[in-house]
Scaffold this motif. Structure first.
Motif, PDB file in Angstrom:
ATOM      1  N   GLN A 193       0.826  -1.204   0.000  1.00 35.59           N
ATOM      2  CA  GLN A 193       0.000   0.000   0.000  1.00 35.59           C
ATOM      3  C   GLN A 193       0.859   1.252   0.000  1.00 35.59           C
ATOM      4  OE1 GLN A 193      -3.312   0.277  -0.196  1.00 35.59           O
ATOM      5  NE2 GLN A 193      -3.227   2.516  -0.095  1.00 35.59           N
ATOM      6  N   ALA A 194       1.919   1.236   0.805  1.00 31.81           N
ATOM      7  CA  ALA A 194       2.806   2.400   0.880  1.00 31.81           C
ATOM      8  C   ALA A 194       3.562   2.621  -0.411  1.00 31.81           C
ATOM      9  CB  ALA A 194       3.792   2.229   2.035  1.00 31.81           C
ATOM     10  N   GLY A 195       3.877   1.531  -1.109  1.00 33.72           N
ATOM     11  CA  GLY A 195       4.643   1.640  -2.343  1.00 33.72           C
ATOM     12  C   GLY A 195       3.803   1.630  -3.599  1.00 33.72           C
ATOM     13  N   GLY A 196       2.489   1.541  -3.460  1.00 33.41           N
ATOM     14  CA  GLY A 196       1.616   1.538  -4.621  1.00 33.41           C
ATOM     15  C   GLY A 196       1.684   0.264  -5.438  1.00 33.41           C
ATOM     16  N   ALA A 197       2.074  -0.851  -4.802  1.00 33.27           N
ATOM     17  CA  ALA A 197       2.216  -2.120  -5.516  1.00 33.27           C
ATOM     18  C   ALA A 197       0.973  -2.988  -5.325  1.00 33.27           C
ATOM     19  CB  ALA A 197       3.458  -2.862  -5.015  1.00 33.27           C
ATOM     20  N   ASN A 198       0.993  -4.169  -5.960  1.00 32.16           N
ATOM     21  CA  ASN A 198      -0.116  -5.108  -5.854  1.00 32.16           C
ATOM     22  C   ASN A 198      -0.143  -5.724  -4.455  1.00 32.16           C
ATOM     23  OD1 ASN A 198      -1.236  -8.021  -6.050  1.00 32.16           O
ATOM     24  ND2 ASN A 198      -1.981  -7.046  -7.920  1.00 32.16           N
ATOM     25  N   ILE A 199      -1.204  -5.518  -3.724  1.00 31.98           N
ATOM     26  CA  ILE A 199      -1.275  -5.947  -2.326  1.00 31.98           C
ATOM     27  C   ILE A 199      -1.299  -7.471  -2.209  1.00 31.98           C
ATOM     28  CG2 ILE A 199      -2.710  -5.942  -0.241  1.00 31.98           C
ATOM     29  CD1 ILE A 199      -3.528  -3.098  -0.915  1.00 31.98           C
ATOM     30  N   GLY A 200      -2.092  -8.126  -3.032  1.00 32.71           N
ATOM     31  CA  GLY A 200      -2.197  -9.575  -2.953  1.00 32.71           C
ATOM     32  C   GLY A 200      -0.879 -10.271  -3.237  1.00 32.71           C
ATOM     33  N   LYS A 201      -0.193  -9.835  -4.275  1.00 35.59           N
ATOM     34  CA  LYS A 201       1.081 -10.440  -4.657  1.00 35.59           C
ATOM     35  C   LYS A 201       2.120 -10.251  -3.560  1.00 35.59           C
ATOM     36  CE  LYS A 201       4.604 -10.312  -8.285  1.00 35.59           C
ATOM     37  NZ  LYS A 201       5.010  -9.668  -9.567  1.00 35.59           N
ATOM     38  N   ALA A 202       2.207  -9.040  -3.017  1.00 33.18           N
ATOM     39  CA  ALA A 202       3.188  -8.763  -1.967  1.00 33.18           C
ATOM     40  C   ALA A 202       2.887  -9.555  -0.702  1.00 33.18           C
ATOM     41  CB  ALA A 202       3.205  -7.267  -1.651  1.00 33.18           C
ATOM     42  N   THR A 203       1.621  -9.686  -0.361  1.00 31.08           N
ATOM     43  CA  THR A 203       1.224 -10.411   0.840  1.00 31.08           C
ATOM     44  C   THR A 203       1.589 -11.890   0.738  1.00 31.08           C
ATOM     45  OG1 THR A 203      -0.605  -8.866   1.225  1.00 31.08           O
ATOM     46  CG2 THR A 203      -0.718 -11.008   2.332  1.00 31.08           C
ATOM     47  N   VAL A 204       1.288 -12.492  -0.395  1.00 27.10           N
ATOM     48  CA  VAL A 204       1.600 -13.910  -0.599  1.00 27.10           C
ATOM     49  C   VAL A 204       3.109 -14.137  -0.576  1.00 27.10           C
ATOM     50  CG1 VAL A 204       1.527 -15.806  -2.264  1.00 27.10           C
ATOM     51  CG2 VAL A 204      -0.511 -14.403  -1.866  1.00 27.10           C
ATOM     52  N   ARG A 205       3.858 -13.255  -1.224  1.00 30.17           N
ATOM     53  CA  ARG A 205       5.318 -13.404  -1.296  1.00 30.17           C
ATOM     54  C   ARG A 205       5.948 -13.362   0.079  1.00 30.17           C
ATOM     55  NH1 ARG A 205       6.777  -9.252  -4.925  1.00 30.17           N
ATOM     56  NH2 ARG A 205       6.668  -7.814  -3.167  1.00 30.17           N
TER      57      ARG A 205
END
Length: 228
Positions: A193-205
């Motif tokens: 969210q802070a970096g404007g990236a895909n939340i789902g992808k970052a969370t799973v990773r």
């Protein structure tokens, strides 16, 4: 006019913050789970967790400061070299800058006009930005990186440690593991969210690699019966 809020300016502290918090959660949770798998004493688990928090925070601060300082030293060395070249061979540097603009699509006449105007205002800044790819936004900041990493590591490490403090030893391994995976998922979402990236992808990773680390550590502790 419309407001613009580019997130690239957050790169310096955001990278250090995510690295610190992730390492704090994963390393401390893995340490707690590994020690718990090898020991029946909750006090040993807590001592190991506290030691891991303190040592990890200091290690993160030192590591970030040294590594980012090396980056800063390299940047300063390149700027010094560029400054000397501008003083000794300005025509060559002008041609070099114009060639860069031509490669980006400007016709030769316009490229030289742009190079002349930019060099007249700030020759070193123009070459740093367009030749070396350096800017104020992405410049290395060792102290900021060190403080951010240490603070976020300690915060991340405190979460599984607090969980271990509140749980009975009989469910400590399962409880810390589940709670830590939740903390990692939350961290991935916040970082995205802070970096404007895909939340789902970052969370799973983030959650996946945290689970692998804790599983391996718990397995080693159970097999060898020693704290790791």
């Amino acid at each position: 006019m419309h407001p613009e809020n580019h997130l690239v300016k957050r790169i310096g502290w955001l990278r250090a913050a995510i690295l610190g918090a992730n390492d704090g959660i994963v390393s401390t949770a893995s340490l707690i789970v590994g020690v718990a798998a090898a020991s029946s004493s909750t006090s040993e688990v807590l001592v190991a967790g506290i030691a891991g928090l303190v040592a990890g925070a200091m290690s993160m601060a030192a590591g970030e400061y040294v590594s980012v300082s090396s980056q800063s030293d390299t940047e300063q060395a390149d700027l010094a070299r560029e400054r000397a070249e501008l003083a000794s061979q300005p025509d060559f540097e002008r041609d070099e800058l114009a060639q860069i603009y031509m490669q980006r699509g400007l016709d030769p006449k316009l490229a030289y006009e742009v190079a002349d105007q930019l060099m007249a205002k700030d020759a070193l800044g123009a070459h740093a930005r367009d030749e070396l790819g350096m800017s104020e936004v992405t410049a290395a900041r060792p102290i900021q990186a060190a403080i951010t990493s240490a603070a976020t590591f300690a915060t991340g490490a405190a979460l599984p440690l607090l969980t271990a403090l509140l749980l009975p030893h009989s469910i400590l391994i399962l409880g810390v593991s589940v709670a830590s995976l939740f903390f990692l998922a939350l961290l991935g979402a916040i970082g995205a969210q802070a970096g404007g990236a895909n939340i789902g992808k970052a969370t799973v990773r983030v959650t996946f690699w945290g689970a692998i680390a804790m599983a391996l550590t718990a397995g080693i502790g159970a097999v060898f019966g020693t704290a790791v």
